[in-house]
Design a protein around this motif. Sequence first.
Motif, PDB file in Angstrom:
ATOM      1  N   PRO A  74       2.746  -3.590  15.112  1.00 33.67           N
ATOM      2  CA  PRO A  74       1.667  -4.464  14.231  1.00 33.67           C
ATOM      3  C   PRO A  74       1.925  -5.839  13.719  1.00 33.67           C
ATOM      4  O   PRO A  74       3.103  -6.039  13.495  1.00 33.67           O
ATOM      5  N   GLY A  75       0.786  -6.431  13.819  1.00 31.83           N
ATOM      6  CA  GLY A  75       1.235  -7.945  13.580  1.00 31.83           C
ATOM      7  C   GLY A  75       1.632  -8.273  12.132  1.00 31.83           C
ATOM      8  O   GLY A  75       2.195  -9.305  11.973  1.00 31.83           O
ATOM      9  N   ARG A  76       1.239  -7.529  11.271  1.00 31.67           N
ATOM     10  CA  ARG A  76       1.428  -7.493   9.834  1.00 31.67           C
ATOM     11  C   ARG A  76       2.981  -7.130   9.456  1.00 31.67           C
ATOM     12  O   ARG A  76       3.464  -6.997   8.238  1.00 31.67           O
ATOM     13  N   ALA A  77       3.776  -6.342  10.414  1.00 33.31           N
ATOM     14  CA  ALA A  77       5.147  -5.793  10.160  1.00 33.31           C
ATOM     15  C   ALA A  77       6.018  -7.094  10.348  1.00 33.31           C
ATOM     16  O   ALA A  77       6.124  -7.982  10.911  1.00 33.31           O
ATOM     17  N   ARG A  81       9.029  -5.748   4.997  1.00 30.60           N
ATOM     18  CA  ARG A  81       7.850  -5.018   4.513  1.00 30.60           C
ATOM     19  C   ARG A  81       7.976  -3.559   5.655  1.00 30.60           C
ATOM     20  O   ARG A  81       7.149  -3.657   6.432  1.00 30.60           O
ATOM     21  N   ALA A  84       4.898  -1.435   6.824  1.00 27.74           N
ATOM     22  CA  ALA A  84       3.873  -1.947   7.639  1.00 27.74           C
ATOM     23  C   ALA A  84       4.202  -1.854   8.910  1.00 27.74           C
ATOM     24  O   ALA A  84       3.218  -1.765   9.702  1.00 27.74           O
ATOM     25  N   TYR A  85       5.322  -1.271   9.455  1.00 35.31           N
ATOM     26  CA  TYR A  85       5.640  -1.027  10.850  1.00 35.31           C
ATOM     27  C   TYR A  85       4.772   0.379  11.251  1.00 35.31           C
ATOM     28  O   TYR A  85       4.512   0.627  12.266  1.00 35.31           O
TER      29      TYR A  85
END
Length: 105
Positions: A74-77, A81, A84-85
């Motif tokens: 994911p782009g937010r990973a 954090r 977020a993966y």
Amino acid sequence: MVRAAAHGLIRAYQLTLSGLAGRQCRHWPSCSAYTDEAIQRHGLWAGSWMGLARICRCGPFGTHGIDLVPETLPGRAAWHRPWAYARWRGVNAPPSPFACEAVEE
């Protein structure tokens, strides 16, 4: 080297303890196979978090069905954090070949 060690540990679990616990996983592929593939594809850190989230989703009130390891992270990973993966709800199922497509007029 680390991925190979993780693969060895997961495979040892599959051949020993998994048979004792019973093969009643609510998903396909099984949680151990999912974690192994996630680690092989995305590395130990991200793959382990993905596997943990999958095991948490596998409870009696969790998800079920086809759940594939995502092709990309994911782009937010980010390493700082790690939650977020993973996908903590829902499944990553392929599109159904039986789904109706909208007809444009």
